[in-house]
Design a protein around this motif. Structure first.
Motif, PDB file in Angstrom:
ATOM      1  N   GLU A  47      -3.510   2.404  -2.452  1.00  0.00           N
ATOM      2  CA  GLU A  47      -3.146   2.861  -4.009  1.00  0.00           C
ATOM      3  C   GLU A  47      -2.138   1.716  -4.038  1.00  0.00           C
ATOM      4  O   GLU A  47      -1.214   0.717  -2.722  1.00  0.00           O
ATOM      5  CB  GLU A  47      -1.881   4.399  -4.365  1.00  0.00           C
ATOM      6  CG  GLU A  47      -2.707   4.986  -4.362  1.00  0.00           C
ATOM      7  CD  GLU A  47      -1.931   6.338  -4.673  1.00  0.00           C
ATOM      8  OE1 GLU A  47      -0.851   5.716  -4.674  1.00  0.00           O
ATOM      9  OE2 GLU A  47      -2.527   7.265  -5.608  1.00  0.00           O
ATOM     10  N   LYS A  48      -2.243   0.487  -5.136  1.00  0.00           N
ATOM     11  CA  LYS A  48      -1.295  -0.355  -5.212  1.00  0.00           C
ATOM     12  C   LYS A  48       0.130  -0.302  -5.152  1.00  0.00           C
ATOM     13  O   LYS A  48       0.144   0.944  -6.561  1.00  0.00           O
ATOM     14  CB  LYS A  48      -1.972  -1.089  -6.546  1.00  0.00           C
ATOM     15  CG  LYS A  48      -3.382  -1.815  -6.162  1.00  0.00           C
ATOM     16  CD  LYS A  48      -3.872  -2.891  -7.582  1.00  0.00           C
ATOM     17  CE  LYS A  48      -3.638  -3.947  -8.338  1.00  0.00           C
ATOM     18  NZ  LYS A  48      -4.117  -4.697  -8.544  1.00  0.00           N
ATOM     19  N   PRO A  49       1.186  -0.864  -5.209  1.00  0.00           N
ATOM     20  CA  PRO A  49       2.069  -0.398  -5.686  1.00  0.00           C
ATOM     21  C   PRO A  49       2.777  -0.507  -7.054  1.00  0.00           C
ATOM     22  O   PRO A  49       1.716  -1.402  -7.978  1.00  0.00           O
ATOM     23  CB  PRO A  49       2.678  -1.719  -5.494  1.00  0.00           C
ATOM     24  CG  PRO A  49       2.436  -2.711  -4.447  1.00  0.00           C
ATOM     25  CD  PRO A  49       0.835  -2.392  -4.577  1.00  0.00           C
ATOM     26  N   SER A  50       3.449   0.268  -7.654  1.00  0.00           N
ATOM     27  CA  SER A  50       3.633   0.825  -9.031  1.00  0.00           C
ATOM     28  C   SER A  50       4.941   1.113  -9.140  1.00  0.00           C
ATOM     29  O   SER A  50       5.663   1.307  -8.488  1.00  0.00           O
ATOM     30  CB  SER A  50       2.191   1.907  -9.486  1.00  0.00           C
ATOM     31  OG  SER A  50       2.892   3.088  -8.813  1.00  0.00           O
ATOM     32  N   ALA A  51       5.225   1.650 -10.473  1.00  0.00           N
ATOM     33  CA  ALA A  51       6.447   1.611 -11.274  1.00  0.00           C
ATOM     34  C   ALA A  51       6.710   3.610 -10.075  1.00  0.00           C
ATOM     35  O   ALA A  51       7.973   4.627  -9.813  1.00  0.00           O
ATOM     36  CB  ALA A  51       6.328   2.818 -12.260  1.00  0.00           C
ATOM     37  N   ASN A  52       5.723   4.617 -10.235  1.00  0.00           N
ATOM     38  CA  ASN A  52       5.966   5.403  -9.273  1.00  0.00           C
ATOM     39  C   ASN A  52       5.605   5.284  -8.240  1.00  0.00           C
ATOM     40  O   ASN A  52       6.487   6.005  -7.063  1.00  0.00           O
ATOM     41  CB  ASN A  52       4.750   6.917  -9.957  1.00  0.00           C
ATOM     42  CG  ASN A  52       4.679   6.643 -11.325  1.00  0.00           C
ATOM     43  OD1 ASN A  52       5.910   6.192 -11.895  1.00  0.00           O
ATOM     44  ND2 ASN A  52       3.733   7.578 -11.247  1.00  0.00           N
ATOM     45  N   ASN A  53       5.022   4.653  -7.036  1.00  0.00           N
ATOM     46  CA  ASN A  53       4.955   4.209  -5.575  1.00  0.00           C
ATOM     47  C   ASN A  53       5.283   2.914  -4.855  1.00  0.00           C
ATOM     48  O   ASN A  53       4.161   2.285  -5.731  1.00  0.00           O
ATOM     49  CB  ASN A  53       3.492   4.564  -5.506  1.00  0.00           C
ATOM     50  CG  ASN A  53       3.634   4.854  -4.062  1.00  0.00           C
ATOM     51  OD1 ASN A  53       4.488   4.710  -2.889  1.00  0.00           O
ATOM     52  ND2 ASN A  53       2.206   5.014  -3.728  1.00  0.00           N
ATOM     53  N   PRO A  54       6.726   2.203  -5.069  1.00  0.00           N
ATOM     54  CA  PRO A  54       6.817   0.929  -4.981  1.00  0.00           C
ATOM     55  C   PRO A  54       6.030   0.752  -4.208  1.00  0.00           C
ATOM     56  O   PRO A  54       5.976  -0.760  -3.947  1.00  0.00           O
ATOM     57  CB  PRO A  54       8.027   0.655  -5.318  1.00  0.00           C
ATOM     58  CG  PRO A  54       8.893   2.041  -5.319  1.00  0.00           C
ATOM     59  CD  PRO A  54       7.671   2.858  -5.743  1.00  0.00           C
TER      60      PRO A  54
END
Length: 103
Positions: A47-54
């Motif tokens: 998974e790429k870094p995102s707001a949910n999973n920084p």
């Protein structure tokens, strides 16, 4: 096609790599005849870094498994059973064929 397994049922994997594993059905895909079962058929997903999973990184998730590889567990005996339908008290109900118990 009529599926006899529904969301929330407890099922056992009867064939394949995860044979004998039990879990609760989280989601059923009627079009593909597949179900996602809790703790069964785990895959690693990047998974790429995102707001949910920084942080991002590798995440373990359940992958869909074909309905034909699953069997419902009888609530009374704890064994696998087939599912039947009949009308009881004016309502159509699912029942376990082994114990005749309403599911």
């Amino acid at each position: 096609m009529k599926l006899k397994i529904k969301t929330g049922d407890t099922v056992r994997v009867i064939t394949g790599d995860h044979k004998g594993t039990e879990g609760k059905v989280l989601k059923v895909d009627r079009e593909k005849n597949k179900a996602i079962v809790e703790g069964v058929n785990m895959v690693s997903k990047h998974e790429k870094p995102s707001a949910n999973n920084p942080q991002g990184g590798i995440v373990k998730k359940e992958a869909p498994i074909h309905i034909s590889n699953l069997s419902l567990i009888d609530p009374k005996s704890g064994e696998t059973t087939r599912v039947g339908y009949e009308v009881r008290d004016g309502k159509k109900v699912r029942f376990a064929k082994k114990s005749n118990e309403v599911i």
